[in-house]
Design an enzyme around this catalytic site. Structure first.
Site, short mmCIF file in Angstrom:
data_model
loop_
_atom_site.label_atom_id
_atom_site.label_comp_id
_atom_site.label_asym_id
_atom_site.label_seq_id
_atom_site.Cartn_x
_atom_site.Cartn_y
_atom_site.Cartn_z
N ASP A 44 -37.46 -1.52 38.45
CA ASP A 44 -37.70 -0.24 37.77
C ASP A 44 -37.15 -0.31 36.35
O ASP A 44 -35.95 -0.35 36.14
CB ASP A 44 -37.00 0.90 38.53
CG ASP A 44 -37.26 2.25 37.89
OD1 ASP A 44 -38.24 2.91 38.27
OD2 ASP A 44 -36.49 2.65 36.98
N TYR A 49 -35.33 1.84 28.03
CA TYR A 49 -34.24 0.92 28.43
C TYR A 49 -34.19 -0.30 27.49
O TYR A 49 -33.27 -1.09 27.55
CB TYR A 49 -34.38 0.44 29.89
CG TYR A 49 -34.45 1.54 30.92
CD1 TYR A 49 -34.15 2.87 30.61
CD2 TYR A 49 -34.82 1.26 32.24
CE1 TYR A 49 -34.24 3.87 31.56
CE2 TYR A 49 -34.91 2.26 33.20
CZ TYR A 49 -34.62 3.56 32.85
OH TYR A 49 -34.71 4.54 33.81
N LYS A 74 -42.12 3.33 32.32
CA LYS A 74 -42.24 4.77 32.03
C LYS A 74 -42.64 5.01 30.58
O LYS A 74 -42.29 4.23 29.70
CB LYS A 74 -40.90 5.47 32.32
CG LYS A 74 -40.31 5.08 33.68
CD LYS A 74 -39.04 5.82 34.03
CE LYS A 74 -38.41 5.20 35.28
NZ LYS A 74 -37.47 4.10 35.00
N HIS A 107 -41.79 9.98 31.74
CA HIS A 107 -40.34 9.90 31.97
C HIS A 107 -39.67 11.27 32.13
O HIS A 107 -38.82 11.45 33.00
CB HIS A 107 -39.69 9.12 30.83
CG HIS A 107 -38.46 8.38 31.22
ND1 HIS A 107 -38.12 7.14 30.73
CD2 HIS A 107 -37.46 8.72 32.07
CE1 HIS A 107 -36.98 6.75 31.26
NE2 HIS A 107 -36.55 7.69 32.07
#
Ligand code: NAD
Length: 270
Positions: A44, A49, A74, A107
């Site tokens: 994930d 990120y 996302k 998100h």
């Protein structure tokens, strides 16, 4: 590996590795390889990120074929607001070095999410994604999506752990057979401060982390615990040889206190 059957017929591995705050280099590559060795088949990530390149590299150099690994990413809030969901997905695919992702999520419920949903539906048709879903969508946001959707969300990824079970959001999802993924299932590490988990763990000869994650699994929740430590990754993956009793499940249920470790989807500013 336990799997959850989604409302589109696909089966999603119920355990995945979360890679938020895991770097964009060797740290996350090693973590993913250790996870695959330990039996995980699900990773994930997200644009925000900032490690899609390394995640892609890890998959490309893994000794498990790409098609056996469930990959989620996302669409970030700025892209949703700017009406550039399709472009953002294309950029994620490029950074990841893959031709498709298994699951793409919006998100957070920021302005423009209905339009963004239509773009995800188009991406699904175009074969860029196998499933489309949401993250941090509460009941009212979900209803907005359902108003415009021709494809129902397959998954909603929300904060979920023994201190926060989000009953209202989950019951809205249940009505449409939308699977729930728990983010911060280990309470961002704070599970260690709750003595009940260690007490229960002792009975099963397991660890407190395993008890918390197993409680999620037995509630039919998908979990994506984060770690870059080999031992912990293995520990968090070793969940399939024991079962919590009804009594222990209920004792953990009773810890609920509506406590968010992360931002509240009803009140966030990013
Ligand atoms: P988590 O609950 O998975 O906790 C991770 C922390 O717990 C680690 O940093 C480590 O300190 C500790 N830990 C992990 N395994 C342990 C073990 N066996 N023993 C002791 N300590 C241990 O927290 P998270 O990273 O916030 O959530 C997991 C994943 O969920 C993220 O990596 C990300 O992929 C996803 N996520 C999504 C959203 C979203 O908005 N959709 C938000 C937050 C996180």
């Amino acid at each position: 590996m336990m799997k959850i059957k989604l409302n589109n017929g696909l089966e999603m591995p119920q355990l995945g590795l979360g890679v938020w705050q895991s770097g964009n280099g060797e740290e996350v590559i090693n973590a993913i390889h250790w996870a695959l060795d330990a039996g995980y088949r699900h990773v994930d990530t997200a644009k925000i990120y900032k490690n899609e390149e390394a995640v892609g590299k890890a998959l490309a150099t893994a000794n498990v074929p790409r098609e056996e690994i469930w990959l989620t990413t996302k669409i970030w809030n700025d892209d949703i607001r700017a009406g550039r969901t399709t472009a953002a997905l294309d950029e994620s695919l490029q950074r990841l070095g893959v031709t498709y992702v298994d699951l793409i999520l919006l998100h957070w419920p920021v302005d423009g999410y209905q339009q963004a949903w239509k773009e995800l539906e188009a991406a699904l048709k175009a074969g860029k994604v196998k499933a489309i879903g949401l993250s941090n969508f509460m009941d009212e946001h979900l209803q907005d999506i359902l108003e415009v959707a021709t494809v129902k969300p397959a998954v909603n990824q929300i904060e979920y752990h023994p201190y926060l079970v989000q009953a209202e959001a989950i019951s809205a999802c249940d009505e449409h057979n939308i699977a729930i993924t728990a983010w911060s299932p280990l309470m961002q590490g704070k599970f260690l401060e709750e003595p009940l988990f260690a007490t229960i763990a002792e009975k099963y000869n397991k660890t407190a982390a395993q008890v918390v994650l197993r409680w999620c699994l037995q509630n039919d929740i998908i979990v994506i615990p984060k770690s870059t430590n080999k031992g912990r990754i293995e520990e968090n993956g070793d969940l399939f040889d024991f079962e919590l009793s009804e009594e222990d499940m209920v004792a953990i249920d009773e810890l609920e206190r509506g406590h968010h470790f992360g931002p509240d989807p009803h009140d966030f500013d990013f």
